[in-house]
Motif scaffolding. Structure first.
Motif, short mmCIF file in Angstrom:
data_model
loop_
_atom_site.label_atom_id
_atom_site.label_comp_id
_atom_site.label_asym_id
_atom_site.label_seq_id
_atom_site.Cartn_x
_atom_site.Cartn_y
_atom_site.Cartn_z
N ARG A 12 5.45 5.22 5.09
CA ARG A 12 5.61 5.95 6.36
C ARG A 12 6.81 5.48 7.18
NH1 ARG A 12 1.47 6.82 10.16
NH2 ARG A 12 0.93 4.61 10.12
N SER A 16 5.28 3.02 10.07
CA SER A 16 4.37 2.14 9.33
C SER A 16 4.06 0.85 10.09
CB SER A 16 5.01 1.79 7.98
OG SER A 16 4.37 0.68 7.41
N THR A 18 2.50 -1.62 8.67
CA THR A 18 2.79 -2.69 7.71
C THR A 18 4.25 -3.12 7.83
OG1 THR A 18 1.25 -1.53 6.26
CG2 THR A 18 2.49 -3.34 5.29
N PHE A 91 -2.46 -0.26 2.59
CA PHE A 91 -3.65 -0.17 1.74
C PHE A 91 -3.94 1.30 1.50
CE2 PHE A 91 -8.46 -0.68 1.50
CZ PHE A 91 -8.48 -1.48 0.37
N THR A 136 -1.60 -3.51 5.69
CA THR A 136 -2.55 -3.15 6.75
C THR A 136 -3.55 -2.16 6.16
OG1 THR A 136 -1.24 -1.28 7.62
CG2 THR A 136 -0.84 -3.44 8.62
N GLY A 139 -9.79 0.36 7.02
CA GLY A 139 -11.12 -0.23 7.13
C GLY A 139 -11.07 -1.75 7.00
N ASP A 177 -8.09 1.68 11.53
CA ASP A 177 -8.46 3.09 11.74
C ASP A 177 -9.94 3.24 12.09
OD1 ASP A 177 -5.86 3.84 11.16
OD2 ASP A 177 -6.26 4.07 9.01
C1 FMN Z 1 -2.84 8.04 1.32
C2 FMN Z 1 -3.65 7.07 2.14
C3 FMN Z 1 -4.72 6.40 1.57
C4 FMN Z 1 -5.48 5.49 2.32
N1 FMN Z 1 -6.53 4.85 1.73
C5 FMN Z 1 -7.27 3.98 2.45
C6 FMN Z 1 -8.39 3.31 1.87
O1 FMN Z 1 -8.73 3.48 0.70
N2 FMN Z 1 -9.11 2.47 2.66
C7 FMN Z 1 -8.78 2.22 3.96
O2 FMN Z 1 -9.45 1.41 4.61
N3 FMN Z 1 -7.71 2.82 4.52
C8 FMN Z 1 -6.97 3.69 3.82
N4 FMN Z 1 -5.89 4.32 4.40
C9 FMN Z 1 -5.52 3.96 5.78
C10 FMN Z 1 -4.38 2.93 5.78
O3 FMN Z 1 -4.70 1.80 5.00
C11 FMN Z 1 -4.06 2.44 7.20
O4 FMN Z 1 -3.89 3.50 8.10
C12 FMN Z 1 -2.80 1.56 7.16
O5 FMN Z 1 -2.65 0.86 8.37
C13 FMN Z 1 -1.56 2.41 6.91
O6 FMN Z 1 -0.44 1.57 6.85
P1 FMN Z 1 1.00 2.02 7.40
O7 FMN Z 1 0.87 2.24 8.89
O8 FMN Z 1 1.85 0.85 7.06
O9 FMN Z 1 1.37 3.26 6.68
C14 FMN Z 1 -5.13 5.23 3.67
C15 FMN Z 1 -4.05 5.91 4.24
C16 FMN Z 1 -3.31 6.81 3.49
C17 FMN Z 1 -2.15 7.54 4.14
#
Ligand code: FMN
Length: 201
Positions: A12, A16, A18, A91, A136, A139, A177
């Protein structure tokens, strides 16, 4: 002077969380180690092809011919030569985005990042003493009832053992989230931790 390799799989981009942690870490690292070189690899820009049959066939042919200096093996050679490594990825689906898996498949090359001794035992060939994985999660996957589902950090940690990297470290903000959590407070804590780790790494 040490060379730190930073591999960015934060799909992202500037949105992001992360990547925010990674940037905070790198800022602190730069301040603490101004003489070190930081090499960045942006996997979104790079768009490595998955190992489709023809890619794998080319790789096998080059490897069989002992041509480990070919560009195809450059990511593996770079990874093997780094003094310190930082991987950053969100994640996704209980692990991490596929672009990171593609990269990991590309760097897992026998006789570059790992090999076998005379008795057939696997030996790591990477120079790095430590690898930090920054992630990050939406859940919370550190609780006893959910930790078994976590397949991202666990996999990278196992790969460190295979590559011969003795220290695996994890920087993780999770539960971001979950509406019951104060995500700003969780991120603030993780950003502080990123700054401390960056100064110490
Ligand atoms: C395609 C996708 C799959 C995800 N799968 C999971 C998951 O399996 N379990 C979970 O807890 N969060 C999941 N998330 C939420 C992300 O882990 C969380 O929003 C994270 O902070 C995103 O990181 P970013 O801001 O660096 O993109 C997912 C998000 C996306 C977009």
């Amino acid at each position: 002077m040490a060379r730190l390799l930073f591999v960015d799989a934060c799909v992202r981009g500037e949105r992001s969380r992360t990547l925010k942690l990674a940037r905070r870490f790198l800022e602190a690292y730069r301040r603490a180690h101004p003489e070190d070189e930081i090499v960045e690899r942006d996997l979104m820009e790079e768009r490595l092809e998955p190992q489709y049959p023809e890619v794998l066939a080319e790789r096998d042919a080059l490897w069989e011919a002992g041509r480990l200096e070919e560009p195809m093996f450059a990511p593996a050679r770079q990874f093997a030569a780094a003094d310190k490594i930082v991987l950053a990825a969100p994640f996704w689906d209980l692990s991490y985005p596929a672009i990171l898996k593609i990269y990991l498949e590309r760097i897992s090359v026998t006789n570059i990042t790992f090999g076998y001794d005379e008795s057939g035992r696997s030996v790591g060939l990477c120079r790095a003493e430590k690898l930090l994985f920054i992630t990050t999660r939406g859940g919370d996957f550190s609780r006893p009832e959910t930790s078994w589902m976590e397949s991202g950090g666990g996999h990278i940690r196992a790969l460190c053992a295979m590559y011969g990297i003795p220290s695996f470290q994890l920087l993780c903000a999770e539960g971001l989230d979950d509406v019951r959590n104060d995500k700003d407070a969780l991120m603030a804590r993780a950003l502080d931790r990123a700054a401390v780790l960056g100064a110490e790494f």
